[in-house]
Design an enzyme around this catalytic site. Structure first.
Site, PDB file in Angstrom:
ATOM      1  N   ASP A 200       0.841  -1.194   0.000  1.00  0.00           N
ATOM      2  CA  ASP A 200       0.000   0.000   0.000  1.00  0.00           C
ATOM      3  C   ASP A 200       0.882   1.252   0.000  1.00  0.00           C
ATOM      4  O   ASP A 200       1.567   1.534   0.976  1.00  0.00           O
ATOM      5  CB  ASP A 200      -0.891  -0.007   1.244  1.00  0.00           C
ATOM      6  CG  ASP A 200      -1.948   1.079   1.214  1.00  0.00           C
ATOM      7  OD1 ASP A 200      -1.955   1.885   0.257  1.00  0.00           O
ATOM      8  OD2 ASP A 200      -2.767   1.122   2.153  1.00  0.00           O
ATOM      9  N   GLU A 226      -1.350  -1.179  -4.124  1.00  0.00           N
ATOM     10  CA  GLU A 226      -2.500  -0.329  -3.775  1.00  0.00           C
ATOM     11  C   GLU A 226      -2.162   1.158  -3.809  1.00  0.00           C
ATOM     12  O   GLU A 226      -1.130   1.569  -3.274  1.00  0.00           O
ATOM     13  CB  GLU A 226      -2.967  -0.737  -2.372  1.00  0.00           C
ATOM     14  CG  GLU A 226      -4.124   0.059  -1.809  1.00  0.00           C
ATOM     15  CD  GLU A 226      -4.684  -0.597  -0.543  1.00  0.00           C
ATOM     16  OE1 GLU A 226      -4.628  -1.845  -0.435  1.00  0.00           O
ATOM     17  OE2 GLU A 226      -5.159   0.139   0.344  1.00  0.00           O
ATOM     18  N   GLU A 252     -10.138   3.921  -2.423  1.00  0.00           N
ATOM     19  CA  GLU A 252     -10.620   4.306  -1.087  1.00  0.00           C
ATOM     20  C   GLU A 252     -10.821   5.818  -0.972  1.00  0.00           C
ATOM     21  O   GLU A 252     -11.568   6.272  -0.108  1.00  0.00           O
ATOM     22  CB  GLU A 252      -9.641   3.819  -0.011  1.00  0.00           C
ATOM     23  CG  GLU A 252      -8.284   4.506  -0.058  1.00  0.00           C
ATOM     24  CD  GLU A 252      -7.325   3.975   0.999  1.00  0.00           C
ATOM     25  OE1 GLU A 252      -6.770   2.898   0.777  1.00  0.00           O
ATOM     26  OE2 GLU A 252      -7.132   4.637   2.028  1.00  0.00           O
ATOM     27  N   HIS A 302     -12.426  -1.470   1.196  1.00  0.00           N
ATOM     28  CA  HIS A 302     -11.493  -0.807   2.115  1.00  0.00           C
ATOM     29  C   HIS A 302     -12.159  -0.750   3.488  1.00  0.00           C
ATOM     30  O   HIS A 302     -13.326  -0.370   3.592  1.00  0.00           O
ATOM     31  CB  HIS A 302     -11.217   0.615   1.620  1.00  0.00           C
ATOM     32  CG  HIS A 302     -10.308   1.399   2.516  1.00  0.00           C
ATOM     33  ND1 HIS A 302     -10.762   2.343   3.418  1.00  0.00           N
ATOM     34  CD2 HIS A 302      -8.972   1.373   2.661  1.00  0.00           C
ATOM     35  CE1 HIS A 302      -9.732   2.865   4.059  1.00  0.00           C
ATOM     36  NE2 HIS A 302      -8.628   2.295   3.623  1.00  0.00           N
TER      37      HIS A 302
HETATM   38 CA    CA Z   1      -4.967   1.882   1.659  1.00  0.00          CA
END
Ligand code: CA
Length: 389
Positions: A200, A226, A252, A302
């Site tokens: 991420d 991500e 997200e 998310h």
């Molecule tokens: Ca994230």
């Protein structure tokens, strides 16, 4: 039935240690719960995405802006209420904090609808496609320490998270592309053949830096990469997805059906990660899910925040059809933050005990069966952490 009161509860405490991701370090945990009361004694709970001072500002939107629009309305008319609020706020914010605030109210209205019907949310939506979901554990946060210390800690922590029973784990990056590639290699080593790992970036890279890290991730067999670039950078997303074999995930920080239409039509995502507590609540999540499926883009929600957000997401993951279906279909997972979070572990009268379930049930988490979102917050706990603001 009529809505009589809408209340924000902002909960906060100091974390035992400072944690970081690619954008900042933080040392406080915040949760923003929304309580909607009715004249028939039924109360619904929701949650708004947004940490720290964002939560405090969103409280003003929930209580001072949205509440006066909906007092006296029938809480069962949640779609009518959603569009009334959205249309009245359109000129002042189609994304961001107004949508986060509406999300918490909408989730509470669905909780009320479930309690009135005596059905869990997944039944209200259309039934459970699965009675349990695998959870992935995220951790491996940034700290104010050297790259070498990060490398050693990430390798150990990746192995430890799989040791807890999680089948997959997710790490942060954000020290710069070269150092980040070393962190990813350490996590790949820590995970070994035992599970999957995901990375991420919280949108910290330029497109070329994202290609550099993404090519390293292809070699290491990472499951997904991500938020490699800024959510506004639709072209960057499209180029990365076309040029890399590792799955590109994100979303997200996107809101409502119109925002999601743009990223999906742009073909920049292999995996969509809608945030129900931000994008517009359950009403809008279901429309975004339909849009994702219309583009044959699989969805892994998310998840961030308190046990109210976790329970809501478990309900939505149960109600998500397999895409495209089959004997061994692609399956979603529950995102689970393994860092210290009292609002997830201690908020409820009957805790979900996610980590206990993961340890006992081969990484699987069951879907709450109570009415509405299926959980009840403990009011004494709320009072002991609530900010007076
Ligand atoms: Ca994230």
């Amino acid at each position: 039935m009529k809505i009589t009161k809408v209340t924000s509860h902002i909960l906060q405490y100091d974390l035992p240690e400072e944690l970081g991701y690619s954008q900042q370090y933080y040392a406080r945990r915040t949760a923003h719960l929304v309580e909607v009361e009715t004249d028939e004694g039924v109360t619904g709970w929701g949650e708004c995405f947004g940490p720290g001072n964002v939560a405090i500002a969103n409280r003003g939107i929930v209580e001072q802006v949205i509440q006066p629009m909906i007092l006296g309305d029938d809480p069962m008319d949640r779609d009518v209420i959603w569009h009334k609020v959205y249309n009245l706020l359109r000129d002042h914010g189609q994304k961001g904090m107004p949508m986060q605030s509406l999300s918490g109210v909408d989730i509470a209205l669905w909780d009320i609808a479930g309690k009135v019907a005596g059905l869990p949310l997944h039944k209200l939506i259309g039934g459970a496609h699965r009675n349990a979901v695998p959870a992935y554990g995220y951790g491996m946060m940034l700290k104010r320490e050297s790259v070498e210390d990060h490398v050693a800690r990430f390798r150990d922590e990746a192995a430890a998270i799989l040791g807890m029973g999680f089948k997959a784990t997710k790490m942060k990056v954000g020290l710069g592309p070269k150092a980040d590639a070393r962190l990813c290699a350490a996590v790949a080593e820590g995970v070994g053949e035992a599970g999957q790992f995901m990375v991420d970036a919280n949108h910290c890279y330029t497109t070329s830096d994202a290609f550099y890290v993404g090519r390293a991730l292809e070699e290491m067999g990472a499951y997904w990469f991500e938020e490699p670039v800024a959510p506004e950078d639709l072209d960057g997303y499209r180029e990365l997805r076309a040029g890399l074999s590792v799955n590109i995930s994100g979303g997200e920080a996107e809101f409502n059906r119109w925002g999601w239409r743009s990223i999906l039509e742009n073909r920049g995502l292999d995996i969509a990660q809608p945030e129900v507590c931000a994008l517009g609540g359950i009403s809008e999540y279901l429309r975004v899910l339909a849009l994702c499926h219309a583009h044959f883009t699989p969805v892994i929600n998310h998840v961030w925040g308190s046990a109210v957000a976790v329970a809501t997401n478990l309900q939505l993951l149960a109600a998500m059809p397999a895409l495209p279906g089959g004997l061994t279909p692609w399956e979603p997972m529950l995102e689970f933050d393994t860092t210290h979070n009292a609002f997830r572990d201690e908020l409820l009268t009957e805790p979900l005990d996610i980590q206990g379930q993961v340890a006992r049930n081969g990484g699987m988490v069951s879907i709450p069966q109570g009415p509405g979102i299926g959980v009840e917050p403990d009011r004494d706990f709320i009072r002991s952490y609530e900010l007076d603001c």
